[in-house]
Enzyme design. Structure first.
Site, mmCIF file in Angstrom:
data_model
loop_
_atom_site.group_PDB
_atom_site.id
_atom_site.type_symbol
_atom_site.label_atom_id
_atom_site.label_comp_id
_atom_site.label_asym_id
_atom_site.label_seq_id
_atom_site.Cartn_x
_atom_site.Cartn_y
_atom_site.Cartn_z
ATOM 1 N N VAL A 19 0.876 -1.168 0.000
ATOM 2 C CA VAL A 19 0.000 0.000 0.000
ATOM 3 C C VAL A 19 0.911 1.215 0.000
ATOM 4 C CG1 VAL A 19 -1.527 1.329 1.516
ATOM 5 C CG2 VAL A 19 -1.911 -1.113 1.204
ATOM 6 N N ARG A 213 4.383 8.825 1.779
ATOM 7 C CA ARG A 213 4.825 8.337 0.476
ATOM 8 C C ARG A 213 6.254 7.817 0.482
ATOM 9 N NH1 ARG A 213 2.546 10.619 -4.328
ATOM 10 N NH2 ARG A 213 0.650 11.738 -3.795
ATOM 11 N N SER A 214 6.515 6.859 -0.392
ATOM 12 C CA SER A 214 7.866 6.323 -0.628
ATOM 13 C C SER A 214 8.536 5.823 0.650
ATOM 14 C CB SER A 214 8.767 7.369 -1.301
ATOM 15 O OG SER A 214 8.129 7.869 -2.453
ATOM 16 N N ARG A 215 7.721 5.374 1.575
ATOM 17 C CA ARG A 215 8.233 4.828 2.841
ATOM 18 C C ARG A 215 8.968 5.874 3.679
ATOM 19 N NH1 ARG A 215 4.543 1.780 1.319
ATOM 20 N NH2 ARG A 215 4.819 -0.470 1.306
ATOM 21 N N MET A 216 8.765 7.170 3.370
ATOM 22 C CA MET A 216 9.386 8.227 4.189
ATOM 23 C C MET A 216 8.373 8.645 5.262
ATOM 24 S SD MET A 216 12.385 8.341 3.196
ATOM 25 C CE MET A 216 13.127 9.823 3.837
#
Ligand SMILES: Cc1cc2nc3c(=O)[nH]c(=O)nc-3n(C[C@H](O)[C@H](O)[C@H](O)COP(=O)(O)O)c2cc1C
Length: 241
Positions: A19, A213-216
């Protein structure tokens, strides 16, 4: 049980399941605010956790107060962790409270090693909170108040179940329940069982996690002195995702 053999559901590709958190909350995708920062903790950790549970409730999350509770069992081969889900039934600047059987596996583990970690997770909101710290039993008067709010069936269940002990069969369990139902027939107010009550986790750390977002992701860890509820005494640090 569904007939899984004849099911037409394609095989699960677990590795491909993912996700993207923090996707812009547009009109078509209303989502939670994700810009978690220190200002969200201006009034302390407890109001923010309360707000997140409220928002999970509004998002129709089932059991929005459920938390996975980790305890430590001391064994001959060293300490071993164990986890299970419990419901948070009290939230205050003092900590989080849950109720259980003191003679259960977790009850015994907490008596020997009174320290726990509890994680509430709401995947649909991309959020989790972990509360970690020393644990103590709540005062019997506090347990009594909560006990009175429980349905009679749950009260009987707490008397009937030797939680975490093996039982020969379902029929044996039903027999124990019947026995307690008969024992308390005509008793208006079923007393609190001596082996049952609340535990309070007094947080040493509370970590708020908000997916982005983007695992940040945003991670804020609150450091507290257990028992000190003064908001001015708490420290907040940001952790890398
Ligand atoms: C959603 C959910 C909520 C639960 N809430 C509680 C609870 O508040 N107290 C409790 O003793 N067990 C609760 N349970 C059952 C525990 O997960 C666990 O099976 C039980 O307490 C025995 O754990 P133990 O053998 O590790 O002591 C809950 C389970 C689920 C799935």
């Amino acid at each position: 049980m569904r007939d899984l053999e004849n099911s037409v559901v394609p095989a699960l590709d677990i590795a491909a399941m993912r996700v993207e958190y923090g996707v812009d909350a547009g009109e078509n995708h209303p989502g939670p605010e994700t810009d978690l920062d220190e200002t969200w903790l201006a009034d302390g950790w407890e109001p923010l956790l309360r707000t997140w549970i409220e928002q999970a409730t509004s998002a129709l999350v089932a059991d929005p107060n459920a938390m996975v509770l980790a305890t430590v069992e001391q064994t001959d081969s060293g300490p071993k962790p164990a986890t299970r889900t419990v419901l948070c039934k009290g939230l205050s600047p003092e900590g989080v409270t849950f109720y259980t059987n003191f003679e259960s596996f977790k009850g015994r583990a907490l008596t020997v090693t009174p320290y726990a970690s509890a994680t509430l997770v709401w995947p649909v909101l991309g959020r989790q909170v972990t509360v970690r710290g020393p644990v103590r039993r709540v005062a019997p008067e506090v347990t009594e108040v909560y006990w009175r709010s429980r349905p009679r069936g749950s009260q009987l269940g707490a008397w009937a179940s030797n939680q975490s002990r093996p039982v020969a069969s379902r029929a044996e369990l039903d027999r124990q329940m019947l026995e307690m139902t008969e024992r308390f027939t005509g008793v208006d107010e079923i007393p609190v069982p001596p082996h049952w009550g609340g535990f309070l986790i007094q947080p040493e750390t509370v970590e708020f996690w908000q997916g982005r977002r983007s695992r940040m992701h945003n991670r804020l860890r609150v450091l507290l002195e257990p028992g000190n509820t003064d908001v001015a005494a708490m420290k907040v640090e940001r952790l890398q995702p």
